[in-house]
Enzyme design. Structure first.
Site, mmCIF file in Angstrom:
data_model
loop_
_atom_site.group_PDB
_atom_site.id
_atom_site.type_symbol
_atom_site.label_atom_id
_atom_site.label_comp_id
_atom_site.label_asym_id
_atom_site.label_seq_id
_atom_site.Cartn_x
_atom_site.Cartn_y
_atom_site.Cartn_z
ATOM 1 N N ASN A 6 50.071 14.081 -41.222
ATOM 2 C CA ASN A 6 50.110 12.629 -40.999
ATOM 3 C C ASN A 6 48.850 12.224 -40.224
ATOM 4 O OD1 ASN A 6 50.541 10.181 -39.533
ATOM 5 N ND2 ASN A 6 52.678 10.259 -40.152
ATOM 6 N N ASP A 8 47.878 9.095 -39.338
ATOM 7 C CA ASP A 8 47.937 7.749 -38.739
ATOM 8 C C ASP A 8 47.041 7.615 -37.501
ATOM 9 O OD1 ASP A 8 49.857 7.217 -40.611
ATOM 10 O OD2 ASP A 8 51.538 7.190 -39.206
ATOM 11 N N HIS A 9 47.036 8.686 -36.680
ATOM 12 C CA HIS A 9 46.352 8.515 -35.392
ATOM 13 C C HIS A 9 44.829 8.667 -35.474
ATOM 14 C CE1 HIS A 9 49.984 7.438 -33.739
ATOM 15 N NE2 HIS A 9 50.557 8.624 -33.876
ATOM 16 N N HIS A 42 51.459 6.189 -42.746
ATOM 17 C CA HIS A 42 52.480 5.143 -42.564
ATOM 18 C C HIS A 42 51.793 3.782 -42.538
ATOM 19 C CE1 HIS A 42 56.150 3.715 -39.949
ATOM 20 N NE2 HIS A 42 55.922 2.914 -40.985
ATOM 21 N N ARG A 44 52.275 0.460 -41.685
ATOM 22 C CA ARG A 44 53.254 -0.352 -40.948
ATOM 23 C C ARG A 44 53.044 -1.825 -41.248
ATOM 24 N NH1 ARG A 44 55.779 2.755 -36.465
ATOM 25 N NH2 ARG A 44 56.801 0.812 -35.988
ATOM 26 N N ARG A 48 49.106 -1.513 -37.508
ATOM 27 C CA ARG A 48 48.529 -1.098 -36.218
ATOM 28 C C ARG A 48 47.614 0.111 -36.344
ATOM 29 N NH1 ARG A 48 53.866 1.184 -33.160
ATOM 30 N NH2 ARG A 48 54.592 -0.904 -33.599
ATOM 31 N N HIS A 49 47.818 0.935 -37.369
ATOM 32 C CA HIS A 49 46.863 2.044 -37.567
ATOM 33 C C HIS A 49 46.354 2.050 -39.014
ATOM 34 C CE1 HIS A 49 50.743 3.881 -38.386
ATOM 35 N NE2 HIS A 49 51.024 4.138 -37.122
ATOM 36 N N GLU A 69 54.528 6.483 -46.083
ATOM 37 C CA GLU A 69 55.704 6.094 -45.291
ATOM 38 C C GLU A 69 55.717 4.573 -45.194
ATOM 39 O OE1 GLU A 69 55.610 9.947 -42.285
ATOM 40 O OE2 GLU A 69 55.328 7.935 -41.474
ATOM 41 N N THR A 99 56.698 4.516 -31.872
ATOM 42 C CA THR A 99 56.694 5.310 -33.102
ATOM 43 C C THR A 99 58.068 5.162 -33.737
ATOM 44 O OG1 THR A 99 56.325 7.537 -34.002
ATOM 45 C CG2 THR A 99 57.330 7.427 -31.825
ATOM 46 N N THR A 100 58.292 5.816 -34.891
ATOM 47 C CA THR A 100 59.572 5.641 -35.581
ATOM 48 C C THR A 100 60.675 6.331 -34.775
ATOM 49 O OG1 THR A 100 58.235 5.816 -37.582
ATOM 50 C CG2 THR A 100 60.610 5.757 -37.880
ATOM 51 N N GLU A 150 64.223 13.054 -45.569
ATOM 52 C CA GLU A 150 63.401 13.685 -44.531
ATOM 53 C C GLU A 150 64.220 13.601 -43.258
ATOM 54 O OE1 GLU A 150 59.190 12.947 -44.286
ATOM 55 O OE2 GLU A 150 59.206 13.181 -42.101
ATOM 56 N N HIS A 190 58.696 14.737 -37.320
ATOM 57 C CA HIS A 190 58.643 13.886 -36.133
ATOM 58 C C HIS A 190 58.733 14.724 -34.861
ATOM 59 C CE1 HIS A 190 58.591 10.342 -33.702
ATOM 60 N NE2 HIS A 190 58.393 9.644 -34.790
HETATM 61 N N1 PXP Z 1 57.740 11.815 -40.585
HETATM 62 C C1 PXP Z 1 57.960 10.476 -40.426
HETATM 63 C C2 PXP Z 1 58.899 9.804 -41.366
HETATM 64 C C3 PXP Z 1 57.300 9.736 -39.431
HETATM 65 O O1 PXP Z 1 57.544 8.418 -39.292
HETATM 66 C C4 PXP Z 1 56.364 10.402 -38.606
HETATM 67 C C5 PXP Z 1 55.606 9.616 -37.565
HETATM 68 O O2 PXP Z 1 54.868 8.630 -38.179
HETATM 69 C C6 PXP Z 1 56.160 11.766 -38.809
HETATM 70 C C7 PXP Z 1 56.869 12.448 -39.788
HETATM 71 C C8 PXP Z 1 55.171 12.547 -37.980
HETATM 72 O O3 PXP Z 1 55.566 12.546 -36.660
HETATM 73 P P1 PXP Z 1 54.578 13.134 -35.536
HETATM 74 O O4 PXP Z 1 53.370 12.273 -35.528
HETATM 75 O O5 PXP Z 1 55.385 13.055 -34.289
HETATM 76 O O6 PXP Z 1 54.262 14.543 -35.943
#
Ligand code: PXP
Length: 238
Positions: A6, A8-9, A42, A44, A48-49, A69, A99-100, A150, A190
Site C-alpha cells: 500500500n 498511500d503514504h 486507497h 479516499r 488526502r493522499h 481501496e 486511517t480505516t 479482507e 492493517h
Molecule cells: N488494507 C486496507 C483495507 C486498508 O485500508 C489499509 C490502510 O489503508 C491497509 C490494508 C494497510 O494498512 P497499513 O498501512 O496499516 O499497513
C-alpha cells in the site's frame, strides 16, 4: 502468500509540499521490481493522499496489478468502472478518521452491498469486502456474492505482545476458517509490521496481505527496495 504494498503514504509525503516528490509511480515501480505482487492504493473521498491521477497512472502507465481501496459511494463506483483495476477492496470511510478504523458493516445491510458490488463484479474486477474478523460479518459477506474478504488485522496488530493477542489472533483464525467453508478467499491487512506479520503466516489459507505503513516507514531508513524485500522474505517464509 502474496504481498500487496500500500503506497498511500508516499502520496501523503508528496502532498505535504503540494509538489511532485516523492513520485508515487516511481515508488510503485520499485515495489514491483523488488518482488511485490501488486500495488494497493486507497482513493479516499477527501483525496488526502492518493489522487485520481495516481490510480490512472498506476493502471495505465505502470500496468502493475492494482488493488483499489474505496468507499461504497457512487462516485467511487464510477471511477472504478472507468479505471478497471484488477481488484477493488470496499472499505468504510469516515472523514474524521486518521486511517480505516474498523471493518465494513456488511451484516446490517448485505443487500445494499450486493447491489453496489454487482456492476464491479460484472466488469471483471475482483471485489473484496474489508471486514472485522467476526462470524456475522463473514457470513453476510458471503451472501453478497463477493469472491474475497479482507480481514481487518488492526485489533490483532494492536494486541500483539499483549494479554489479548491470543484472543485477537483466534478471531482471525476462526474468521478465515469460516470464510473458506463458505467459499470465500481471504486477504488480510492493517497495522501489520515486520514483527507481528509472522504469526499471521500461521493461518495457512490467507491469499494476500496488504501492508503499507510499516513498509513505507522502514523505507525511510533502509530504502524502499530493501523494505519491500525484507517483508517479502518474511511473507514467503511459510
Ligand atoms: N488494507 C486496507 C483495507 C486498508 O485500508 C489499509 C490502510 O489503508 C491497509 C490494508 C494497510 O494498512 P497499513 O498501512 O496499516 O499497513
Amino acid at each position: 502468500m502474496l504481498l500487496g504494498v500500500n503506497i498511500d503514504h508516499v502520496a501523503t509525503l508528496r502532498n505535504a509540499r503540494g509538489e511532485l516528490e516523492p513520485s508515487v509511480i516511481e515508488a510503485a515501480k520499485i515495489c514491483i521490481k523488488s518482488g511485490a505482487n501488486g500495488i494497493t492504493a486507497h482513493l479516499r473521498e477527501d483525496r488526502r493522499h492518493i489522487v485520481d491521477f495516481d490510480v490512472f497512472s498506476l493502471k495505465n502507465d505502470l500496468k502493475c496489478r492494482l488493488n483499489l481501496e474505496m468507499a461504497a459511494t457512487y462516485e467511487m463506483q464510477k471511477i472504478a468502472l472507468e479505471l478497471l483495476p484488477d481488484a477493488c477492496c470496499i472499505v468504510p470511510e469516515k472523514r474524521e478518521e486518521i486511517t480505516t478504523e474498523g471493518g465494513l458493516d456488511v451484516a446490517s445491510n448485505p443487500e445494499k452491498i450486493q447491489k453496489f458490488i454487482e456492476p464491479l463484479i460484472e466488469a471483471g474486477i475482483q471485489v473484496s469486502l474489508f471486514i472485522d474478523p467476526d462470524r456475522h460479518q463473514v457470513s453476510a459477506a458471503s451472501d453478497t456474492g463477493a469472491p474475497f474478504i479482507e480481514l481487518h488485522t488492526g485489533a490483532y496488530s494492536r494486541a500483539f505482545g499483549k494479554q489479548n493477542e491470543e484472543e485477537e489472533f483466534t478471531k482471525l483464525k476462526q474468521a478465515t476458517s469460516l470464510a473458506h467453508l463458505l467459499g470465500l478467499k481471504v486477504n488480510a491487512g492493517h497495522g501489520l509490521n515486520y514483527n507481528n506479520v509472522l504469526r499471521i503466516l500461521e493461518i495457512k489459507d490467507i491469499h494476500e496481505l496488504n501492508i503499507g505503513h510499516s513498509i513505507i516507514s522502514k523505507a525511510l531508513f533502509v530504502g524502499l527496495d530493501k523494505a519491500v524485500s525484507e517483508m517479502l522474505e518474511l511473507v514467503n517464509k511459510i
